[in-house]
Design a protein around this motif. Sequence first.
Motif, short mmCIF file in Angstrom:
data_model
loop_
_atom_site.label_atom_id
_atom_site.label_comp_id
_atom_site.label_asym_id
_atom_site.label_seq_id
_atom_site.Cartn_x
_atom_site.Cartn_y
_atom_site.Cartn_z
N LEU A 21 0.86 -1.18 0.00
CA LEU A 21 0.00 0.00 0.00
C LEU A 21 0.90 1.23 0.00
O LEU A 21 1.89 1.28 0.74
N ARG A 22 0.53 2.18 -0.81
CA ARG A 22 1.40 3.35 -1.01
C ARG A 22 0.76 4.64 -0.51
O ARG A 22 -0.45 4.81 -0.56
N CYS A 23 1.62 5.52 -0.07
CA CYS A 23 1.17 6.78 0.51
C CYS A 23 2.16 7.87 0.11
O CYS A 23 3.38 7.63 0.06
N VAL A 24 1.64 9.05 -0.17
CA VAL A 24 2.49 10.23 -0.32
C VAL A 24 2.08 11.20 0.77
O VAL A 24 1.01 11.81 0.71
N PRO A 25 2.89 11.33 1.83
CA PRO A 25 2.55 12.25 2.93
C PRO A 25 2.67 13.70 2.48
O PRO A 25 3.17 14.00 1.40
N ILE A 26 2.24 14.61 3.32
CA ILE A 26 2.39 16.04 3.05
C ILE A 26 3.88 16.38 3.09
O ILE A 26 4.60 15.93 3.98
N SER A 27 4.31 17.18 2.13
CA SER A 27 5.74 17.28 1.82
C SER A 27 6.62 17.80 2.96
O SER A 27 7.74 17.39 3.09
N ASN A 28 6.17 18.70 3.78
CA ASN A 28 7.03 19.23 4.83
C ASN A 28 6.84 18.52 6.17
O ASN A 28 7.40 18.93 7.19
N HIS A 29 6.05 17.45 6.17
CA HIS A 29 5.84 16.70 7.41
C HIS A 29 7.01 15.73 7.64
O HIS A 29 7.65 15.25 6.70
N LEU A 30 7.25 15.48 8.92
CA LEU A 30 8.40 14.66 9.29
C LEU A 30 8.02 13.31 9.90
O LEU A 30 8.86 12.42 9.98
N TYR A 31 6.77 13.20 10.35
CA TYR A 31 6.34 11.99 11.04
C TYR A 31 5.27 11.30 10.21
O TYR A 31 4.33 11.95 9.74
N SER A 73 9.46 10.98 -1.19
CA SER A 73 8.04 11.31 -1.13
C SER A 73 7.14 10.13 -0.74
O SER A 73 6.16 10.33 -0.04
N ASN A 74 7.48 8.92 -1.14
CA ASN A 74 6.58 7.81 -0.88
C ASN A 74 6.83 7.15 0.47
O ASN A 74 7.95 7.14 0.99
N PHE A 75 5.76 6.59 1.02
CA PHE A 75 5.84 5.85 2.28
C PHE A 75 4.95 4.62 2.09
O PHE A 75 3.77 4.76 1.79
N THR A 76 5.53 3.44 2.18
CA THR A 76 4.78 2.23 1.83
C THR A 76 4.62 1.31 3.03
O THR A 76 5.46 1.26 3.94
N LEU A 77 3.54 0.57 2.98
CA LEU A 77 3.27 -0.50 3.95
C LEU A 77 3.18 -1.80 3.16
O LEU A 77 2.40 -1.89 2.22
N LYS A 78 3.98 -2.77 3.54
CA LYS A 78 3.96 -4.07 2.88
C LYS A 78 3.45 -5.12 3.86
O LYS A 78 3.88 -5.18 5.01
#
Lengths: 116, 113
Positions: A21-31, A73-78
């Motif tokens: 599952l793929r996610c693109v968080p808000i660009s200036n967020h750190l967590y 940019s991407n944050f994934t859950l496998k």
Amino acid sequence: EPEVTQTPSHQVTQMGQEVILRCVPISNHLYFYWYRQILGQKVEFLVSFYNNEISEKSEIFDDQFSVERPDGSNFTLKIRSTKLEDSAMYFCASSEEAGGPGGELFFGEGSRLTVL
Amino acid sequence: SQKIEQNSEALNIQEGKTATLTCNYTNYSPAYLQWYRQDPGRGPVFLLLIRENEKEKRKERLKVTFDTTLKQSLFHITASQPADSATYLCALPPYYGNNRLAFGKGNQVVVIP
């Protein structure tokens, strides 16, 4: 307005298959976070991620789960080998800070996972 | 860790009235508490944050109170509208010093025109 985007919106898979599952968080967020919500149940924490590593994980987040931030940019859950009980809505979230004022979470619209 | 309790029964309310929802927690008093709105099939949306040293916080028609003695937060929607119909989630850190959020199961509000 900046938003968290998630893909796919819905995925159907056979038990035992791997899912990403793929996610693109808000660009200036750190967590960054993954939560899940089984139909009719509460939103449950899975994992938090900061500075390119897991900062906390719940008992749900066992060896079958992994997260990655492969680029800027991407944050994934496998999920390595899906089980019927993994069927849920998976939400990605991000925040500027961890906790407290500024720690409000911005959620994506979710990826619905159905395991058959 | 914390147990977060919200009323499981839906609140049906006439348009124009004030809806009041309750969030109770069982253990330590958190440094802050947040409220979110969730529409069916969608992600939660942040509404308000209240800190432990604040008794009350307002945003437009929304008001939140935080009573650390009672271990309770109240969430009010004044002059409710049909568009306010949704599930409202209470969220707070699950234990002292932790920065992630644990969510209550939510309380559904139905505003009747």
